[in-house]
Design a protein around this motif. Structure first.
Motif, PDB file in Angstrom:
ATOM      1  N   UNK A 137      -7.224   6.820   2.608  1.00 60.86           N
ATOM      2  CA  UNK A 137      -7.814   5.904   1.405  1.00 60.86           C
ATOM      3  C   UNK A 137      -7.604   4.463   1.100  1.00 60.86           C
ATOM      4  N   UNK A 138      -6.821   3.624   1.069  1.00 63.59           N
ATOM      5  CA  UNK A 138      -5.721   2.731   0.952  1.00 63.59           C
ATOM      6  C   UNK A 138      -5.325   1.475   1.806  1.00 63.59           C
TER       7      UNK A 138
ATOM      8  N   UNK B  46       0.941   3.073  -2.627  1.00 66.32           N
ATOM      9  CA  UNK B  46       0.451   3.987  -3.284  1.00 66.32           C
ATOM     10  C   UNK B  46       0.936   4.335  -4.422  1.00 66.32           C
TER      11      UNK B  46
ATOM     12  N   UNK C 261      -6.178   8.653 -12.335  1.00 63.48           N
ATOM     13  CA  UNK C 261      -5.798   9.240 -10.786  1.00 63.48           C
ATOM     14  C   UNK C 261      -5.379  10.472 -11.138  1.00 63.48           C
ATOM     15  N   UNK C 262      -4.090  10.764 -11.635  1.00 58.03           N
ATOM     16  CA  UNK C 262      -3.805  11.856 -11.729  1.00 58.03           C
ATOM     17  C   UNK C 262      -4.181  12.995 -12.284  1.00 58.03           C
TER      18      UNK C 262
ATOM     19  N   UNK D  54       0.532   9.133   5.568  1.00 58.39           N
ATOM     20  CA  UNK D  54       0.019   7.734   5.007  1.00 58.39           C
ATOM     21  C   UNK D  54      -1.498   9.213   5.522  1.00 58.39           C
TER      22      UNK D  54
ATOM     23  N   UNK E 218      -1.116   4.817  -8.130  1.00 54.88           N
ATOM     24  CA  UNK E 218      -1.756   6.200  -8.661  1.00 54.88           C
ATOM     25  C   UNK E 218      -1.161   7.129  -9.627  1.00 54.88           C
ATOM     26  N   UNK E 219       0.476   7.621  -8.407  1.00 54.07           N
ATOM     27  CA  UNK E 219       0.971   8.215  -9.760  1.00 54.07           C
ATOM     28  C   UNK E 219       0.687   7.835 -11.150  1.00 54.07           C
TER      29      UNK E 219
ATOM     30  N   UNK F 211       8.328   8.563 -12.307  1.00 55.30           N
ATOM     31  CA  UNK F 211       7.250   8.451 -10.871  1.00 55.30           C
ATOM     32  C   UNK F 211       8.417   9.140  -9.747  1.00 55.30           C
TER      33      UNK F 211
ATOM     34  N   UNK G 271       1.375  -1.609   0.426  1.00 56.74           N
ATOM     35  CA  UNK G 271      -0.041  -0.242  -0.225  1.00 56.74           C
ATOM     36  C   UNK G 271       0.645   1.013   0.231  1.00 56.74           C
TER      37      UNK G 271
ATOM     38  N   UNK H 200      -4.679   9.672  -1.317  1.00 58.19           N
ATOM     39  CA  UNK H 200      -4.702   7.911  -2.213  1.00 58.19           C
ATOM     40  C   UNK H 200      -4.439   6.840  -0.401  1.00 58.19           C
ATOM     41  N   UNK H 201      -3.191   7.546  -0.573  1.00 54.23           N
ATOM     42  CA  UNK H 201      -2.829   6.220   1.130  1.00 54.23           C
ATOM     43  C   UNK H 201      -3.732   6.629   2.007  1.00 54.23           C
TER      44      UNK H 201
ATOM     45  N   UNK I 115      -9.376   9.300  -5.538  1.00 52.63           N
ATOM     46  CA  UNK I 115      -8.193   7.855  -4.234  1.00 52.63           C
ATOM     47  C   UNK I 115      -8.894   6.720  -5.116  1.00 52.63           C
ATOM     48  N   UNK I 116     -10.000   6.529  -5.423  1.00 54.86           N
ATOM     49  CA  UNK I 116     -11.266   5.433  -6.313  1.00 54.86           C
ATOM     50  C   UNK I 116     -10.579   5.413  -6.747  1.00 54.86           C
TER      51      UNK I 116
ATOM     52  N   UNK J 111      -4.071  -0.530  -7.650  1.00 56.18           N
ATOM     53  CA  UNK J 111      -4.448  -1.499  -6.586  1.00 56.18           C
ATOM     54  C   UNK J 111      -5.800  -1.560  -5.885  1.00 56.18           C
ATOM     55  N   UNK J 112      -5.975  -0.232  -6.143  1.00 51.76           N
ATOM     56  CA  UNK J 112      -7.702  -0.347  -5.178  1.00 51.76           C
ATOM     57  C   UNK J 112      -9.215  -1.237  -6.324  1.00 51.76           C
TER      58      UNK J 112
ATOM     59  N   UNK K 169      -6.684   4.981  -7.496  1.00 42.49           N
ATOM     60  CA  UNK K 169      -5.511   3.867  -7.579  1.00 42.49           C
ATOM     61  C   UNK K 169      -5.512   2.435  -7.483  1.00 42.49           C
TER      62      UNK K 169
END
Lengths: 363, 445, 225
Positions: C142-143, B42, B51-52, C134, B45-46, C68, B40, C139-140, B57-58, B62-63, B60
């Motif tokens: 949220x997940x 994150x 997402x960007x 976090x 997402x990036x 990234x 996790x 995002x962090x 955040x939904x 992995x989500x 993301x």
């Protein structure tokens, strides 16, 4: 056995000069972490003090603690101080024997009721009172009897303090410490196997000077002597910090005096004054002699997993346990894995081909 | 272990049980290793356009895998089973799948950036592809993709293009250029595939192929039974449907006995026929599959692709994800562009890690996703803007459509060219010297 | 007697055995579960060696892709800092090396304590920074699940207790050392059942990613800049 002579007078008659006496008092003062100005007070008190009555009991022990105090290489003030307390009963030093000795003890207990000091050397067996008796009396009975009217109890050595060697696994005699039995008296533990002589005298001197026991740590030991670990005061500490370790007792590192951590030194967990006070008239001490600290002033030092095993090591048969773990892991993993495989195969068997006709009407 | 018994009356219908079954079928060692490794952090997402550009955040990556993750944990790990037995597990329900459907279809173009970025190496987009299997089987695929799949299976093309439409386009081209477009030539070396998008919107592509292959004297053909390269089954995420569509191509190629099948400038078609195809039909092909740019690069190397002029306008290259990042065709487009243009200005992140046009992975066929798709096109717009060029060149018909729509949406008046067409436009006028070429042809197969 | 030495002997003895058992058996179960699931052979014609691609990915994935790095420098830099400093604190501190040597029979030289001490402080600061991040990053936040916070705590405690033990922050030392070892045992116990497993499965994940995606790559792959 009773004399009203003051300590100062007796010391003089034994050829200890005033200068030597003051020096001893200064040493004691600094060791007790008192203000230097207190040296005069200590000297004054000690000179004037009436000899207190002391009863010294021996239980399950080796008399090493008494030896430590009395068998110094030359007569020292530490040992001489024995002469200046009224040692009314000490089984190994007493000239009298049998009923006479018992009588002396009982007289002292009567005469100094509530004021005498009780010194205990050795642990007390609880598994069977018959394991250790004196004159047909079990150690437990004697201890409870004598402690009843004592002003304070001094547990000398690790056996009396924590159970020591007799208490080591599997502890066949059910040995326990003084503090396990006596709950209603001030107890001071002077642990060590044996304890440092000057620590014993220091505590006595403190009691003689101030009439009370010194401040204790959580294990009932005088903080002044047991506040620091051997490791923190060790002259080899810089090697530890630099990561320089002897790997064997005769390698280059050992010759260069590097840290003995890897050879099992228990300095980091051991609270005592060896590194600063040293032994035998400040001649040396175990680590200086090239051997790691055994941790003898700590509870259960015999069961600490081996004197030559580094402190951080687990104290168990890890290989056996790892073997069981591997066997269990392999078996459980295989069962779980095969169950997963069967399930997946099942799913594949049950697979119904998706066709566009599965949707009602999308044309 | 649970033995799921599917009730007789529900057979043949899409329902949750079938969906769960499909999820269970999809879980393999890589999936288990991936889920076990996610910390996790994150970062995915990036890496994700959705997402960007939205900050939601939904989206993301992995989500988006929550349904598949639950099945894996609860049914394929001892620990998860214990937790489930003790009542600590959240089940996979129709509500969950309904909630996740837009994340899995509208907000993922299977571009694969997350799979390249993930520090523990999780192939997230690969798992989304797997998740879609369960979504289809449980009846949670978006209408747009269902329609496309339906048309692809029933009429032969997701856009409803049938053979007569292709034949009409061929007739047009033949009339305009005087060339012959070979069709159903038995024993041809190459069989070219097309995407419906090309037949309907960009017939210039067919003309370009003909011109280039004529110059190179390539023995090629189209196949009347298998001209469609696109594969809606791959996009909706149903291996069964995808298999049916791939098999058409394989049958066509085997019937004509061709040695090589040419995937058109379409991204997911390349993935479908080149990489997923053999696994879908469960056997290796008796022919090779190449992307058109791979073939052009080979022809160029063999001296059979000769251009005579160059354009001076400044261009930038948009890398179609399925061809460049996930297909490995990376150096060829840039080498080929040099033949016709010396004024390439790369956009930021060009090459392997270029950003998606937003319409891949079935997003473009999913009407519901259109507002989101245009929103996230912002990234591509910014990239193109910072390249500061007059035109965009790409090599995927779907990307091309998406670029045109996106640029229009953001009021950018800029043409989008197909690389193959650009090359065809600058071919050296053909000279008659067939003898020299025949020798070289041997090397090329 | 109920004292700190008894406690230390308990954590070094029975508690360690229990933790070791769960750790070893748990990891084996997890790894075997994964491996036995298996994967289908890929029938498509590879463009390049999948084995090489697998190895390449296992190694290369430690190097962040430049894009990234620009987009999420905090996670990358602090993540790097954390892992390196944790590695130093754990693997290059002599008392730890002694334990590893005792358990596995392999040994290597350690670092001077000041370095290890500094590394431990940096590791703790980076962990704290990551926790704050976090909490705050959309995002962090949220997940993140309860497991994420549990793992954070169980990872942080050995560092904190180790730091206290090293500096003799509290007395008695045996209690501190015991607490430190206990916190490590807690870490070992939850390891196989949480995301801590990534320490091991990261190799498998990267490998699988590499062999499935890498076979599509051109053979002479230029290093991603």
């Amino acid at each position: 056995m009773f004399t009203q002579d003051s300590l100062g007078k007796i010391l003089k008659s034994h050829g200890v000069s005033r200068r030597g006496f003051i020096k001893f008092c200064s040493t004691l003062t600094s060791m007790l972490a008192l203000h230097p100005a207190m040296a005069a007070k200590v000297a004054e008190s000690l000179e004037k003090v009436q000899r207190p009555s002391v009863i010294w009991l021996h239980f399950q022990e080796c008399t090493g603690c008494s030896e430590s105090l009395t068998r110094s290489h030359a007569p020292t003030i530490e040992s001489l101080i024995f002469d200046y307390i009224s040692l009314d009963y000490h089984e190994t030093l007493l000239a009298a024997a049998g009923d006479a000795a018992e009588k002396a003890m009982h007289e002292a207990m009567q005469a100094h009721k509530g004021k005498y000091l009780l010194v205990v050397e050795g642990s007390i067996p609880l598994a069977n009172p018959g394991f250790s008796t004196v004159g047909g009396q079990s150690n437990l009975d004697v201890l409870q009897n004598v402690a009843k009217d004592a002003a304070a109890v001094i547990a000398v050595g690790s056996c009396a303090s924590f159970g020591g060697l007799p208490n080591a696994d599997p502890n066949p005699t059910g040995a326990v410490s003084v503090s396990d039995i006596i709950k209603d008296k001030p107890i001071i533990n002077i642990s060590g196997c044996p304890p440092i002589p000057v620590v014993i005298t220091g505590v006595l001197a403190h009691f003689l000077t101030f009439g009370v026991l010194p401040e204790l740590d959580n294990l009932g030991r005088p903080k002044t002597f047991y506040a620091n670990t051997i490791h923190d005061r060790c002259y080899r500490r810089p090697f530890y910090d630099k990561g320089l370790f002897a790997e064997t007792f005769d390698d280059e590192g050992a010759k260069k005096g590097w840290c003995l951590y890897r050879l099992g030194c228990k300095g980091p967990t051991t609270y005592n004054a060896c590194a600063t006070v040293k032994w035998n008239d400040q001649t040396s001490w175990p680590v200086e002699a090239g051997h790691g600290c055994l941790g003898c002033s700590e509870p259960r030092f015999w069961d600490g997993g081996g004197f030559y095993k580094a402190l951080s090591l687990p104290d168990s048969d890890v290989r056996k346990m790892a073997g069981y773990a591997v066997a269990t892991g392999l078996a459980a993993g295989a069962i779980a894995g095969i169950a997963n495989k069967i399930k997946k195969q099942d799913m594949l068997k049950q697979h119904e081909v998706v066709s566009v006709d599965d949707w009602d009407d999308k044309s | 272990m649970t033995n799921v018994v599917i009730a007789e009356e529900s057979k043949g219908k899409l329902n949750l049980e079938r969906g769960l079954n499909a999820f269970r079928e999809q879980i393999d060692a890589p999936v288990a290793a991936f889920f076990s490794s996610c910390v996790h952090c994150g970062l995915c997402a990036e890496a994700c356009l959705f997402y960007t550009e939205t900050g939601d955040p939904r989206y993301t990556p992995i989500n988006k895998l929550e349904p598949l993750k639950r099945i894996w944990e609860q049914e394929y790990t001892l620990w998860g089973r214990a937790k489930k037995a003790l009542g600590f597990a959240k089940p996979v329900t129709d509500e969950l799948l309904e909630q996740w459907e837009p994340l899995i279809y509208d907000a993922c173009s299977l571009c694969g950036r997350c799979s390249e970025i993930c520090p523990v190496g999780n192939d997230i987009s690969g798992m989304i592809r797997k998740t879609r299997e369960g979504m289809v089987a449980s009846g949670h695929a978006p209408e747009g993709l269902v329609g496309a799949s339906f048309r692809a299976v029933k009429t032969g093309s997701p856009m409803g293009v049938k053979l007569p439409a292709l034949q009409a386009q061929i007739r047009h081209i033949e009339a305009d250029t005087g060339m012959t477009i070979p069709i159903d030539v038995q024993g041809a070396d190459y069989m070219a595939l097309l995407s419906s998008m090309e037949i309907i919107n960009f017939p210039e592509y067919i003309e370009a192929l003909a011109k280039i292959f004529n110059q190179a004297e390539l023995n090629w053909t189209l196949c009347s039974e298998a001209f469609e390269a696109t594969n809606s089954g791959i996009q909706i995420g149903s291996s069964d449907i995808a298999q049916e569509l791939v098999e058409r191509v394989v049958r066509g190629a085997e019937k004509l006995g061709v040695k090589t099948v040419i995937s058109p400038e379409c991204g997911h078609a390349y993935t479908a026929i080149r990489w997923e195809g053999p696994n879908l039909i469960g056997r290796k092909y008796p022919f090779k599959v190449v992307h058109i740019l791979e073939l052009l690069d080979e022809l160029k190397a063999a001296g059979r692709l000769k251009t005579s002029s160059k354009e001076s306008m400044s261009v930038t290259l948009h890398d179609p994800c399925q061809v460049v990042r996930k297909g490995g065709v990376r150096a060829q487009p840039r080498e080929l562009l040099k033949l016709v243009n010396d004024n390439l200005h790369e956009m930021p992140d060009a090459g392997k890690m270029n950003w998606c046009c937003g319409g891949g992975g079935g997003v473009s066929a999913n009407e519901r996703a259109e507002p989101l798709r245009l929103k996230v096109f912002k990234r591509k717009r910014d990239q193109i803007e910072s390249a500061d060029v007059e035109a965009v060149v790409t090599f995927c018909a779907n990307c091309r459509m998406m670029l045109e729509e996106g640029l229009e949406h953001y009021d950018m008046d800029m043409p989008v060219y197909s690389l193959t067409e650009m090359i065809a436009d600058h071919l050296e006028p053909s000279v008659e010297e067939p003898s020299a070429v025949n020798v070289e042809e041997e090397d090329n197969e | 007697m109920n004292n700190s030495m008894d406690f230390l002997l308990w954590v070094k003895g029975p508690a360690f055995e229990i933790a070791l058992f769960i750790f070893v058996a748990g990891i084996l179960i997890r790894v075997i579960e994964i491996l036995l699931l298996g994967r289908k052979a890929d029938l498509s014609e590879a463009r390049s060696s999948d084995v090489r691609a697998g190895i390449r990915t296992v190694l290369n994935r430690s190097i962040p892709e430049s894009g990234i790095l620009k987009k999420a420098p905090f996670v990358i830099i602090v993540g790097y800092l954390w892992h390196i400093c944790w590695f130093i604190s754990f693997f290059l501190f002599v008392p730890h090396i002694e334990v590893i040597n005792y358990l596995l029979g392999i040994s290597w030289p350690g670092l001077p304590n000041q370095f290890v001490d500094t590394a431990a402080v940096i590791a703790m600061i980076s962990l704290l920074a990551m926790l704050i991040y976090r909490f705050n990053h959309p995002v962090l936040r949220f997940i993140s699940t309860r497991e994420d916070y549990l793992v954070w705590l169980v990872t942080f405690l050995p560092l904190l207790s180790g730091y206290f033990a090293f500096h003799h922050t509290f007395e008695p030392y045996a209690m501190l050392l015991g607490l430190h070892i206990l916190s490590v045992e807690l870490f070992l116990v939850i390891f196989p059942f949480t995301k801590l497993m990534h320490v091991i499965t990261v190799l498998m994940a990267r490998w699988y990613n590499g062999v499935s995606l890498g076979r599509k790559e051109p053979e002479n792959q230029e290093v991603q800049s």
